[in-house]
Motif scaffolding. Structure first.
Motif, PDB file in Angstrom:
ATOM      1  N   THR A 137      10.903 -65.102 -19.055  1.00  8.86           N
ATOM      2  CA  THR A 137      11.801 -64.198 -19.769  1.00  8.86           C
ATOM      3  C   THR A 137      10.969 -63.199 -20.571  1.00  8.86           C
ATOM      4  O   THR A 137       9.824 -63.466 -20.905  1.00  8.86           O
ATOM      5  CB  THR A 137      12.837 -64.993 -20.600  1.00  8.86           C
ATOM      6  N   SER A 138      11.560 -62.048 -20.820  1.00  7.87           N
ATOM      7  CA  SER A 138      10.853 -60.921 -21.441  1.00  7.87           C
ATOM      8  C   SER A 138      10.200 -61.270 -22.777  1.00  7.87           C
ATOM      9  O   SER A 138      10.792 -61.935 -23.628  1.00  7.87           O
ATOM     10  CB  SER A 138      11.878 -59.815 -21.637  1.00  7.87           C
ATOM     11  N   GLY A 139       8.991 -60.798 -22.979  1.00  6.96           N
ATOM     12  CA  GLY A 139       8.252 -61.037 -24.211  1.00  6.96           C
ATOM     13  C   GLY A 139       8.980 -60.505 -25.430  1.00  6.96           C
ATOM     14  O   GLY A 139       9.033 -61.164 -26.486  1.00  6.96           O
ATOM     15  N   ILE A 140       9.575 -59.335 -25.288  1.00  8.57           N
ATOM     16  CA  ILE A 140      10.309 -58.734 -26.404  1.00  8.57           C
ATOM     17  C   ILE A 140      11.474 -59.643 -26.800  1.00  8.57           C
ATOM     18  O   ILE A 140      11.720 -59.883 -27.986  1.00  8.57           O
ATOM     19  CB  ILE A 140      10.860 -57.345 -25.975  1.00  8.57           C
ATOM     20  N   THR A 141      12.159 -60.155 -25.824  1.00  7.90           N
ATOM     21  CA  THR A 141      13.278 -61.045 -26.089  1.00  7.90           C
ATOM     22  C   THR A 141      12.787 -62.341 -26.715  1.00  7.90           C
ATOM     23  O   THR A 141      13.404 -62.870 -27.642  1.00  7.90           O
ATOM     24  CB  THR A 141      14.030 -61.336 -24.775  1.00  7.90           C
ATOM     25  N   ARG A 166       8.982 -58.228 -17.655  1.00  8.45           N
ATOM     26  CA  ARG A 166       9.621 -58.874 -16.498  1.00  8.45           C
ATOM     27  C   ARG A 166      10.693 -58.012 -15.840  1.00  8.45           C
ATOM     28  O   ARG A 166      11.870 -58.336 -15.869  1.00  8.45           O
ATOM     29  CB  ARG A 166      10.214 -60.245 -16.864  1.00  8.45           C
ATOM     30  N   SER A 220       3.809 -55.860 -18.074  1.00  4.77           N
ATOM     31  CA  SER A 220       4.139 -57.018 -17.239  1.00  4.77           C
ATOM     32  C   SER A 220       4.924 -58.078 -18.009  1.00  4.77           C
ATOM     33  O   SER A 220       5.666 -58.851 -17.413  1.00  4.77           O
ATOM     34  CB  SER A 220       2.861 -57.626 -16.671  1.00  4.77           C
ATOM     35  N   GLY A 221       4.768 -58.095 -19.331  1.00  8.22           N
ATOM     36  CA  GLY A 221       5.480 -59.086 -20.148  1.00  8.22           C
ATOM     37  C   GLY A 221       6.973 -58.818 -20.232  1.00  8.22           C
ATOM     38  O   GLY A 221       7.724 -59.658 -20.709  1.00  8.22           O
ATOM     39  N   TYR A 274      -6.392 -68.581 -15.473  1.00  3.73           N
ATOM     40  CA  TYR A 274      -5.455 -67.840 -16.311  1.00  3.73           C
ATOM     41  C   TYR A 274      -5.035 -68.680 -17.513  1.00  3.73           C
ATOM     42  O   TYR A 274      -4.936 -68.180 -18.640  1.00  3.73           O
ATOM     43  CB  TYR A 274      -4.242 -67.449 -15.463  1.00  3.73           C
ATOM     44  N   GLU A 288      -3.936 -56.073 -14.737  1.00  2.13           N
ATOM     45  CA  GLU A 288      -3.080 -55.597 -15.823  1.00  2.13           C
ATOM     46  C   GLU A 288      -3.653 -54.332 -16.411  1.00  2.13           C
ATOM     47  O   GLU A 288      -4.867 -54.189 -16.542  1.00  2.13           O
ATOM     48  CB  GLU A 288      -3.018 -56.667 -16.929  1.00  2.13           C
ATOM     49  N   ILE A 339       0.692 -58.660 -27.046  1.00  3.57           N
ATOM     50  CA  ILE A 339       0.910 -59.842 -26.210  1.00  3.57           C
ATOM     51  C   ILE A 339       2.333 -59.921 -25.664  1.00  3.57           C
ATOM     52  O   ILE A 339       2.582 -60.592 -24.669  1.00  3.57           O
ATOM     53  CB  ILE A 339       0.590 -61.189 -26.921  1.00  3.57           C
ATOM     54  N   LEU A 340       3.269 -59.224 -26.315  1.00  9.20           N
ATOM     55  CA  LEU A 340       4.645 -59.264 -25.808  1.00  9.20           C
ATOM     56  C   LEU A 340       4.785 -58.426 -24.542  1.00  9.20           C
ATOM     57  O   LEU A 340       5.673 -58.654 -23.731  1.00  9.20           O
ATOM     58  CB  LEU A 340       5.618 -58.739 -26.865  1.00  9.20           C
ATOM     59  N   LEU A 341       3.891 -57.450 -24.401  1.00  9.20           N
ATOM     60  CA  LEU A 341       3.978 -56.556 -23.243  1.00  9.20           C
ATOM     61  C   LEU A 341       3.161 -57.064 -22.066  1.00  9.20           C
ATOM     62  O   LEU A 341       3.302 -56.570 -20.954  1.00  9.20           O
ATOM     63  CB  LEU A 341       3.488 -55.155 -23.619  1.00  9.20           C
ATOM     64  N   GLN A 342       2.273 -57.987 -22.343  1.00 11.21           N
ATOM     65  CA  GLN A 342       1.385 -58.448 -21.263  1.00 11.21           C
ATOM     66  C   GLN A 342       1.877 -59.757 -20.644  1.00 11.21           C
ATOM     67  O   GLN A 342       2.764 -60.412 -21.176  1.00 11.21           O
ATOM     68  CB  GLN A 342      -0.039 -58.598 -21.818  1.00 11.21           C
ATOM     69  N   TYR A 343       1.241 -60.111 -19.503  1.00  9.13           N
ATOM     70  CA  TYR A 343       1.596 -61.380 -18.872  1.00  9.13           C
ATOM     71  C   TYR A 343       1.498 -62.483 -19.920  1.00  9.13           C
ATOM     72  O   TYR A 343       0.515 -62.555 -20.668  1.00  9.13           O
ATOM     73  CB  TYR A 343       0.649 -61.699 -17.708  1.00  9.13           C
ATOM     74  N   PRO A 344       2.502 -63.334 -19.960  1.00 10.69           N
ATOM     75  CA  PRO A 344       2.572 -64.332 -21.032  1.00 10.69           C
ATOM     76  C   PRO A 344       1.949 -65.669 -20.649  1.00 10.69           C
ATOM     77  O   PRO A 344       1.505 -65.883 -19.523  1.00 10.69           O
ATOM     78  CB  PRO A 344       4.082 -64.508 -21.177  1.00 10.69           C
TER      79      PRO A 344
END
Lengths: 570, 570
Positions: free
Chosen positions: B429-433, A405, A402-403, A156, A180, B203-208
């Motif tokens: 922590t959330s990607g958007i944040t 959380r 998933s991003g 990953y 995902e 990328i903000l919505l996906q696993y980071p």
């Protein structure tokens, strides 16, 4: 105002009888501990006598578990006695009589592990594909965590460092190894950008209710009531929101088990659960092995109560303390759903054995086969053991975000909900995100009329594409109708057909910049199974399948060459 | 004003602090006993194995002293645990969670003690202000965590349930107990709502990247380079982002210490650190006690190297394994900053003793006194032991956005950074944040010209208001110039001047719907100190100070009546 001195013996305001009673309790305890200490000493003396008499060799006693146990027991005794003699209970008048104990182990000069290297030097710790920096500044636990994390997550991490892009990085990794859903990203970004999402209230910026914002817990309860078809409205007070399903699972493992206790989990199961149950909770996941071979009336990897019973008996024979059963429905890698009857049977098995059941229903809205019906445990009218049945759901899989959380727990046990919310301040999620997710879950019109139909149809298309490819390659796979991935058998490409062979093939995929998940990491007992996530953008999925085909062809080619060479030698 | 009902849990007349202390002792004891029990079990299992392997004859084991010892040990364990679960200690809240032990000897056909309660029933566990549900479904650890969390956070939970609102709930709680900056909420909401914040990339919505999004780590490194005045640019690879400073501290405690090891922490220090270091890491925080009394050339609560040396020696004498020193600069409750020279001395002390130093610089931008200068450890040109120096910073305090959950670690040790990022998947922590905070930190124009000057001036105003009120009331306080709170002495209002008296006064504030933090929860050694957060909206701060004044007047009035009554009796 007057200043009275502290009253060290009987704390102020405490009644004399209470104080006497508590002193009595403590002195009883103390006596027992002393007795216990004496008994242990005699026990060890006896062992030493045997040893001296030649009935027990030094090796037997000191080379293995026994020595560690003795040290541990000894250390525990010291801690207990020192605790009773500490400041903490000085008010109970116990301190003076208690001598502070030195550990016997220390007196015996038992092992003290010295650092093999100079401190301050980062030590390159070899792992699978590259060196990780493991510093001597870390504790033993820190080293273990760091090494285990980087081993588990190395593919990953490689993907994160070097992602495929159709223009900027055509030689980057494509990741079909992580579960995902990237099929509806545009839909989601559009929805999450609408003006109703941008309300920014004070409470979103300040420290929250650590159980999750009340408005979101209410919405989640309502959402689950509807989509799980609960017979009566679910209670927002039984919902806890943390930053992801991993965190919910870890918190459950912490509050349902003591260290070393275990959960049964049918294989194949997602390896991330192992990491989450181990990092903090130190809870063991005992695999309930399912097989691909079918007999009459069964289907591949079928979970039966017999198998559960058998796994439980075996675990108990090994002195494992099994506290629960973990189920995933719809099943993450296999892509099927549990029938209502099976579900009921598993829950009754759990009740009979006083086991908790954690059901991960993270894929409940990702059922794309019209003929399959998902049954949530929350839909059952007569749940066998409600206080021990706990459901995990989140937006990561079903909404492909998933991003963001978000993980949610629904449990009928107020005690479990109350305990899990203790983890909120270390596993809280952003207030702004909580608001957005509240708005998202509230927008049923969009969910039912736009998102779910689109998502379902795209999942169907992607599934059809990947399974057509697999059929063309004559690669066997499990027929699925839910979730984001397909479970394929590459046994015939393994040389040898072992887990080493599986690892070699896995590496070959990585060399071709394709990340897949291999069966071994799901604790699958048969080598050769791989999980391919198909919920990938069509253009990337095509490139991925091209790479996949290439690897299999190379593998076959190599095998033919080898066979020829062998034949020539004979 | 409302009056809280009596508190049935804590035995009548017993104070809450006693009860807390004793619960803690009992739960520690309980854990040790369970551990001991497990160890004994393993020990016996091993003996049985030997026996089965013929290394030990049945006669040897069962005919003589050993057998008796085993039964005795076992019996003692049962007695201790049952005692802890008995009526005798029911007031300590331990009864329901304790399963009554069956003796192993009993399994061999001797005694059997049955469970005093039915399982499956949530048991109302009385606590200070209300019943907490502690279920029999929980593990021992789960019970301990749940009880300890709800005890620590009960005032905060009461505030969350019943917040003051100037129109809707004028009788609700005002919270000056939590260190939060609410002076610039409008500025922040306005900034966070601007259009540049709403970019929504895939990328903000996906696993980071679990270390934190690369763009944010880069921005944090750049931000800290500038605002900490680092001599050379800080490296984004040495930054780790988790969901809050609590999480960073917990992760550091996990990777720098093994269970039972310790950090030195000068008092008064924030009680949340105790929760965060204990929940997972089981790391002890050893207080370095500072005093309010001053001698020549010192100021109140001054930390000196002498005090550190002394605390270290004492800890080592008690066999504590001290791994590090925790510093907070600017100091959270005291409101002062460390001088560059002091900082250097503390770091050199740590180096001499091979200790890690964690410096929490969360208030670095909240210095509002023009004559005070903050020095970050990252500004030092010759850091004594860079690989063991770790800085925590976040946006919660300096930007008043604790609900957004951002904590950052900067460490010079790549090994430590690499180990801490193992915690990302459970503390992400959330990607958007992350994106919003990246934009926020990037907007230096707004930060330097709008936010910081406004915040500074509002902090000055609020500080002036609260200290003027305190002066009018003749309440002594520590002169501060940074942070969000003022440290006040209410010693003269304590009756008696003990921690019991402190607790009684604290409860009186709570009865008047005012949450404050009391010195005891900061491990302050002298009773009577309270922390008042003044970074509250002016209108609420006024109401809060009105309530504060009322309580002190009531307290004084009561004292006068009592004195008169005493005089009459004489």
């Amino acid at each position: 105002m007057s200043h009275r001195p502290d009253t060290p013996t009987v704390p102020r305001g405490q009644t004399r009888s209470q104080s006497l009673r508590e002193q009595r309790v403590c002195s009883d305890l103390l006596e027992m501990i002393r007795h216990l200490q004496q008994s242990l000493k005699e026990h060890f003396t006896q062992l030493t006598t045997w040893q001296m008499q030649g009935l027990l060799s030094l090796e037997q006693r000191h080379s293995g578990a026994i020595c560690k146990q003795e040290d541990l027991l000894d250390d525990l005794m010291c801690k207990m006695v020192n605790l009773l003699g500490s400041e903490a209970v000085s008010g109970l008048g116990l301190r003076p009589p208690l001598p502070v104990l030195d550990s016997q182990a220390a007196n015996r000069g038992v092992r003290r592990v010295s650092s093999p290297q100079q401190a301050d030097q980062p030590v390159p710790q070899q792992r699978d594909s590259e060196a990780t920096l493991v510093s001597h500044d870390l504790s033993s636990r820190g080293i273990e965590i760091s090494v285990s994390y980087h081993l588990d997550f190395q593919d990953y991490e490689a993907y994160q460092r070097d992602k495929y892009h159709k223009v900027k990085n055509t030689l980057g990794f494509i990741n079909l190894g992580t579960s995902e859903n990237k099929l509806c990203t545009y839909l989601l970004t559009e929805r999450l950008c609408r003006s109703d999402m941008n309300r920014m209230e004070n409470i979103l910026l300040q420290y929250p209710d650590w159980r999750g914002q009340p408005f979101l817990r209410k919405e989640v309860a309502c959402f689950l009531t509807d989509y799980c078809q609960a017979p009566s409205p679910l209670d927002p007070e039984n919902v806890v929101i943390l930053n992801g399903c991993y965190s919910i699972f870890s918190a459950l493992a912490m509050v349902l088990c003591d260290p070393g206790e275990a959960f049964l989990v049918p294989t194949p199961f997602f390896g991330g659960f192992i990491f989450s149950s181990n990092l903090y909770a130190r809870v063991e996941l005992i695999p309930v092995h399912l097989e691909s071979e079918v007999s009459e009336n069964t289907h591949p990897f079928q979970l039966t109560v017999n198998k559960l019973e058998q796994a439980l008996v075996e675990a108990r024979l090994k002195q494992k303390k099994v506290k629960g059963l973990m189920l995933v429905n719809p099943r993450n890698c296999l892509g099927d759903v549990c029938s209502r009857d099976s579900l009921q049977e598993y829950l009754e098995f759990a009740k009979r054995n006083r086991l908790h059941v954690i059901v991960d229903e993270s894929y409940m809205l990702s059922v794309f086969d019209g003929s399959a019906t998902f049954h949530s445990v929350l839909s059952l009218t007569s749940l066998p053991d409600p206080n021990r049945t706990h459901v995990i759901w989140g937006t990561s899989k079903d909404f492909g975000i998933s991003g963001l959380r978000l993980g949610a727990l629904y449990t009928h046990s107020k005690g479990v909900a109350s305990a899990v919310c203790s983890f909120g301040c270390l596993h809280g999620t952003s207030g702004i995100t909580q608001y957005k997710l509240y708005r998202l879950l509230q927008d049923r019109e969009w969910i039912d009329k736009v998102y779910l139909p689109t998502n379902r149809s795209r999942l169907q298309d992607a599934y059809k594409y990947i399974t057509d490819e697999l059929k063309a390659l004559e690669v066997p796979f499990l027929k699925g109708g839910s979730g984001l991935s397909v479970w394929v058998s590459l046994k015939s490409y393994l040389e040898p057909c072992t887990f080493d062979g599986e690892l070699a093939l896995h590496r070959r995929f990585l060399d071709n910049k394709l990340v897949l998940s291999r069966g071994k990491s799901f604790r699958c007992e048969e080598p050769g199974w791989f999980r391919l996530t198909f919920a990938e953008k069509p253009s990337e999925l095509q490139v991925a399948m091209h790479r996949f085909r290439q690897v299999l062809e190379e593998q076959k080619q190599e095998w033919i060459v080898k066979q020829l060479a062998d034949a020539m030698r004979e």
